[in-house]
Design a protein around this motif. Structure first.
Motif, short mmCIF file in Angstrom:
data_model
loop_
_atom_site.label_atom_id
_atom_site.label_comp_id
_atom_site.label_asym_id
_atom_site.label_seq_id
_atom_site.Cartn_x
_atom_site.Cartn_y
_atom_site.Cartn_z
N UNK A 249 0.84 -1.47 -0.28
CA UNK A 249 0.13 -0.01 0.07
C UNK A 249 0.90 1.04 0.10
N UNK A 250 2.04 1.80 1.24
CA UNK A 250 2.74 2.67 0.66
C UNK A 250 3.18 2.87 -0.15
N UNK A 251 4.09 1.65 -0.69
CA UNK A 251 4.55 1.68 -1.82
C UNK A 251 3.72 2.10 -3.44
N UNK A 252 2.50 1.67 -3.31
CA UNK A 252 1.86 2.47 -4.39
C UNK A 252 1.42 3.50 -4.43
N UNK A 253 1.51 4.13 -3.12
CA UNK A 253 1.08 5.65 -2.63
C UNK A 253 2.45 6.39 -2.99
N UNK A 254 3.45 5.61 -2.27
CA UNK A 254 4.54 6.68 -3.13
C UNK A 254 4.79 6.79 -4.47
N UNK A 255 4.91 5.58 -5.52
CA UNK A 255 4.80 6.17 -6.44
C UNK A 255 3.69 6.96 -7.92
N UNK A 256 2.82 6.60 -7.08
CA UNK A 256 1.36 7.50 -7.31
C UNK A 256 2.01 9.46 -7.13
N UNK A 257 2.65 9.30 -5.80
CA UNK A 257 3.19 11.27 -5.84
C UNK A 257 4.08 11.09 -6.49
N UNK A 258 5.05 10.15 -6.82
CA UNK A 258 5.88 11.06 -8.07
C UNK A 258 5.21 10.59 -9.04
N UNK A 259 4.22 9.87 -9.89
CA UNK A 259 3.96 10.32 -11.48
C UNK A 259 3.02 12.00 -11.19
N UNK A 260 2.27 12.02 -9.56
CA UNK A 260 1.58 13.17 -10.04
C UNK A 260 2.08 14.08 -10.10
#
Length: 293
Positions: A249-260
């Motif tokens: 969950x936190x890894x996906x959230x981190x990647x999404x923050x980079x993507x956005x």
């Protein structure tokens, strides 16, 4: 100066210790591993064996010292990542208040300006807020970019899938840094009496595609691509590989923050005046050695 280093002799701690000893400073290195004592002594430093969560140990270690390089060593076994970061930060604060420590340089992360939405990086946000409560102590947060060395986690994917895949990629820009460059900046900051509250540390600001191209060139895969997966695709792949949900969950959230672009929103307002000296091409050669092994 007598400077205390946390993080043992890791990717930052070892070159930082070497730099400071070479500059003539007295250095104490905190490690939780008694087996590190010999190596620490060989570098010309003093070993202090104990846990950062132990306020009594930390207080005794910081007594009479001039400065502290403070970090929260990664620990993916803890049940609550934010609580772990906060516990160590509170330990630093309690020890600093008792010992009269005057200078703290804290390893934080890009994205630590955000209270939520950055996965594991929220721990750095909370640690910063706790350390900022100190009065009479010059605290600087080194907001480092993504470590080049994190790229090692893609080695198996490159070998078996022939690409790099995450829920960010392509033309998404990623701030990256080599641990050696963090050590250089930390050594500089530790010997200052005062500094800005926040200093970003980066070696390069690069698109994911350009990073993949550099890595590919070094390992004999010039067409290596960094593809962008959806959050759902990445989560499914990580779970299928056996990664615990508490990490997915936190890894996906981190990647999404980079993507956005959310991760870099404050970085773009306060970029480093000078970038680190380690290029992506130089790191790619280091990656190649590990990849071949």
């Amino acid at each position: 100066m007598h400077i205390v280093i946390t993080g043992s002799l890791g990717n930052i701690g070892k070159p930082l210790t070497q730099d400071l000893v070479q500059q003539g400073h007295t250095v104490t290195v905190i490690s939780s591993n008694p087996d590190k004592q010999r190596e620490i002594a060989q570098l010309g430093a003093i070993a202090a064996i104990g846990k950062l969560e132990d306020v009594h140990f930390l207080t005794a270690t910081l007594q009479g010292k001039d400065a502290l390089f403070a970090m929260e060593p990664p620990n993916f076994e803890v049940p609550d990542h934010n609580e772990y970061y906060s516990t160590i930060a509170h330990s630093y604060v309690a020890a600093a208040k008792v010992t009269g420590l005057q200078r703290i340089v804290h390893l934080s992360s890009w994205g630590a300006h955000l209270e939520k939405g950055t996965g594991f990086i929220t721990g750095s946000y909370h640690a910063e807020q706790i350390l900022n409560t100190l009065q009479g102590v010059a605290v600087t947060h080194l907001r480092a970019g993504s470590f080049y060395t994190n790229m090692y986690s893609f080695a198996d994917m490159i070998k078996h899938a022939g690409c790099i895949g995450a829920n960010y990629g392509g033309e998404d820009r990623v701030v990256m840094v080599h641990p050696r460059d963090i050590a250089t900046v930390a050594a500089e900051e530790l010997t200052k009496q005062e500094s800005d509250r926040v200093r970003y540390v980066a070696s390069t600001d690069i698109t994911a595609s350009a990073a993949a191209k550099a890595i590919g060139a070094a390992i004999g895969k010039p067409d290596l691509q960094w593809i962008t997966l959806s959050d759902e695709e990445l989560a499914k792949a990580l779970l299928e590989r056996g990664m615990p949900a508490k990490m997915v969950i936190p890894l996906v959230e981190l990647g999404a923050a980079i993507h956005s672009g959310a991760m870099r929103s404050d970085y773009d307002l306060h970029p480093p005046e000078t970038m680190g000296t380690t290029t992506i091409e130089e790191f790619a050669q280091e990656f190649s050695v590990v990849y071949q092994e």
